[in-house]
Structure formats: C-alpha cells, structure tokens
Design an enzyme around this catalytic site. Structure first.
Site, PDB file in Angstrom:
ATOM      1  N   HIS A 141     -15.605 -32.744  -4.786  1.00  0.00           N
ATOM      2  CA  HIS A 141     -14.610 -33.795  -4.937  1.00  0.00           C
ATOM      3  C   HIS A 141     -13.303 -33.477  -4.216  1.00  0.00           C
ATOM      4  O   HIS A 141     -12.486 -34.356  -3.997  1.00  0.00           O
ATOM      5  CB  HIS A 141     -14.355 -34.122  -6.421  1.00  0.00           C
ATOM      6  CG  HIS A 141     -13.542 -33.121  -7.179  1.00  0.00           C
ATOM      7  ND1 HIS A 141     -14.103 -32.174  -8.010  1.00  0.00           N
ATOM      8  CD2 HIS A 141     -12.206 -32.934  -7.259  1.00  0.00           C
ATOM      9  CE1 HIS A 141     -13.152 -31.462  -8.571  1.00  0.00           C
ATOM     10  NE2 HIS A 141     -11.988 -31.895  -8.126  1.00  0.00           N
ATOM     11  N   ASP A 171     -21.144 -30.722  -7.709  1.00  0.00           N
ATOM     12  CA  ASP A 171     -19.736 -30.717  -7.321  1.00  0.00           C
ATOM     13  C   ASP A 171     -19.370 -29.449  -6.542  1.00  0.00           C
ATOM     14  O   ASP A 171     -18.337 -28.819  -6.782  1.00  0.00           O
ATOM     15  CB  ASP A 171     -18.817 -30.868  -8.541  1.00  0.00           C
ATOM     16  CG  ASP A 171     -17.389 -31.247  -8.142  1.00  0.00           C
ATOM     17  OD1 ASP A 171     -17.202 -31.795  -7.033  1.00  0.00           O
ATOM     18  OD2 ASP A 171     -16.463 -30.983  -8.935  1.00  0.00           O
ATOM     19  N   GLY A 253      -5.069 -29.330  -8.384  1.00  0.00           N
ATOM     20  CA  GLY A 253      -4.940 -28.410  -7.257  1.00  0.00           C
ATOM     21  C   GLY A 253      -5.732 -27.136  -7.451  1.00  0.00           C
ATOM     22  O   GLY A 253      -6.041 -26.422  -6.491  1.00  0.00           O
ATOM     23  N   ASN A 254      -6.077 -26.814  -8.714  1.00  0.00           N
ATOM     24  CA  ASN A 254      -6.893 -25.634  -8.998  1.00  0.00           C
ATOM     25  C   ASN A 254      -8.365 -25.836  -8.647  1.00  0.00           C
ATOM     26  O   ASN A 254      -9.130 -24.867  -8.574  1.00  0.00           O
ATOM     27  CB  ASN A 254      -6.811 -25.250 -10.475  1.00  0.00           C
ATOM     28  CG  ASN A 254      -5.666 -24.333 -10.803  1.00  0.00           C
ATOM     29  OD1 ASN A 254      -4.739 -24.711 -11.508  1.00  0.00           O
ATOM     30  ND2 ASN A 254      -5.719 -23.112 -10.299  1.00  0.00           N
ATOM     31  N   SER A 255      -8.784 -27.079  -8.454  1.00  0.00           N
ATOM     32  CA  SER A 255     -10.191 -27.360  -8.163  1.00  0.00           C
ATOM     33  C   SER A 255     -10.720 -26.508  -7.017  1.00  0.00           C
ATOM     34  O   SER A 255     -10.136 -26.462  -5.939  1.00  0.00           O
ATOM     35  CB  SER A 255     -10.367 -28.829  -7.779  1.00  0.00           C
ATOM     36  OG  SER A 255     -10.814 -29.590  -8.854  1.00  0.00           O
TER      37      SER A 255
END
Length: 311
Positions: A141, A171, A253-255
């Site tokens: 994503h 994902d 933003g940690n994704s």
C-alpha cells in the site's frame, strides 16, 4: 506466529479503524491539496494462528536466521539494523481531461487537462545485497499505483528505486536499488518462536522522512491476530491479514518499516494500527500490527522467483 490452534473471536466494543500507515500528501497544480487516507472501519478481530508459511533453502532464496533468545539491549539492536532502514517515497501522477467544449465568443472551446500529483511516504528495510543491486521490502500500500519510486537511505542519499514485484493480499512489495551506497542488510528471525511480552523495537519514518529512522520500544502484545481491512472507504472489498500485535508506538509513515527483536532481527513488517474511540469517548492507543516475518520471507521469495506479482 504461535502454532496453538486458538480460534477465539474477540469483539471490539468501539467504532474503530484499522489504518494502513502510509503518509500521503496530494499536490494539485503545485499547491497542497487533501491527504490520501488509507483507513477502514474495523468491527471485529479474530485471534487465531496459522502455520502456513514455510521457506526452502536455495541459492536465490531469502532465509530465516537461526533464532536464539533475544537478550541484547535496545540500543545495540537498533544500531545493528538502523543503516538498513530506509524511507520510501512513492509519487503518482495522473492527468484528467476536461471534456467540456463549446462555441463562444472566442471560437470553439478546447478541453483542458489537469495534472494531479500525489506523494506517499512510507518506510522499508534492505534485506539483500547482490552484485550491483540491493533489495528492499516494504508494504504494497506504500507503493501501490506509483509512477515513480525513490528511496532515502539512512545517510541522507536519495536513490531511484524500481519495483520488483508485489503481493496485494499479503501487503508486501519488493524494490530494487543500486547497491553502491548500501552498507548494511537486515536478517529475518523466525516469527513462530516469538512470545507475548517479548521486547521489540519499531523503526521507520513516522510523519515522513523528516523523522526518518525513528525508533520506538514496546512488547509483543499478541503473537497472532487476524484483522480484516477494507480496501476502500465504502468497505466493498476486504483483505484478511494475520499480524503480530504490538504496543510500540507507530504512526503514519511507519508502514513497511521493521519490527525487530533485541537481537536486531526482523520479526515483522509494520503495516497497520487500530485507531478510534469507544462509545464513551475513550481513545484507542497502543495497538499496532506487523506482518510476521515468516509470511514476509515466503512472500519475498515468491516475488523474487516470479519477478512480478505474488498471491
């Protein structure tokens, strides 16, 4: 993940959202527009287990490291992997045409096109260096729909990235960059050996690359959760994901960043958080989720071997 056959269903007694943690900013005609939101209603979680991820050893395969009891310090674990953690910047540009055309004082009116650019920032981690290429794992994503991909290394160097392949259902996405500036790669622990209460660190770029390589500390809150995430705001299509639950602070933003044990090994890839309020207004906090390393490694190998999409 735990191999116990726990099929207990846990109800959420609040209006909550599972939020995919890509930080996005939309730019319209050079000006700042609205943000792209990756959020969906989440009304039920299921605590379950699955031993459905295995890896085989081949020359081209990414493997799980031999795992011992995690007994290092947080500082030492962070230093071991920090230089392998990156910010991922995904740019998507689209052109919309104004189909209106008509007669006026100026003659026949011509339709006009308008270009829209959106930029999404997430995190990633370098897991392999081979020849002139280095490979990064992040979330699908984070990069979905991007026309241009860039990676900001820990030393501040920005490099162009290419998409090797993705798995929307897991994902997971794999990127490739030039390896000349890469000094560190991270290794994967076996997520089936982790325990609730084990100390972990989350590393990534909360709120974007301005806060790159932020580290937060927490514990494994649960070794296995099944969370159902809707793929759009209308919740017409959903994806079910098995995840490690943690209370380490994670934000947009940690994704794609790593969740590591105190040996500095990746046990998961940060992907989601539970966000919302109870009916009485109590804020939900400290409920983040990471894709287990066993799932990540199996998906990476599928992507690398097929060179494109994986299931």
């Amino acid at each position: 993940m735990s191999k116990k056959n726990d099929q207990t269903t846990v109800k959420n007694h609040y209006q909550s959202k599972v939020v995919l943690l890509a930080l996005s900013t939309a730019l319209l005609g050079g000006g700042v527009g609205g943000g792209v939101v990756y959020a969906v209603n989440q009304n039920q979680q299921t605590a379950t287990t699955a031993a459905d991820t295995t890896t085989t050893s081949t020359a081209a395969t990414t493997n799980l490291s031999t795992t011992t009891a995690a007994s290092g310090t947080a500082s030492a674990a962070y230093k071991k992997v920090a230089n392998a953690v990156v910010s991922v910047i995904a740019t998507q540009t689209s052109t919309d045409s104004d189909q209106y055309a008509g007669y006026g004082y100026g003659g026949y009116g011509q339709g006009q096109s308008q270009s829209t650019t959106s930029e999404s920032e997430g995190s990633g981690v370098i897991f392999k260096k081979s020849g002139d290429k280095a490979y990064i794992v992040t979330n699908n994503h984070v990069v979905d729909g991007a026309n241009k991909l860039q990676v900001l290394l820990n030393d501040g160097t920005k490099v162009t990235a290419t998409l090797v392949g993705t798995s929307a259902s897991k994902d997971i996405a794999v990127l490739a960059i030039d390896s000349s500036k890469v000094t560190t790669t991270a290794s994967f622990a076996n997520s089936s050996t982790i325990s609730a209460g084990e100390s972990v660190l989350a590393i990534g770029s909360p709120l974007g690359s301005e806060y790159a390589n932020t580290v937060t500390e927490g514990i494994v809150s649960a070794t296995s959760r099944t969370v159902t995430v809707a793929e759009d705001d209308d919740s017409q299509s959903t994806t079910t994901m098995k995840a490690i639950q943690t209370d380490a602070a994670i934000n947009s933003g940690n994704s794609g960043g790593p969740l590591i044990n105190l040996n500095g090994q990746i046990i998961g890839i940060t992907s989601m958080k539970l966000s919302g309020e109870t009916s009485s207004g109590t804020t939900v906090d400290g409920m983040g989720f990471a894709i287990p390393s066993n799932v990540v490694v199996a998906t990476i190998n599928s992507i690398m071997n097929s060179g494109s999409q994986a299931s």
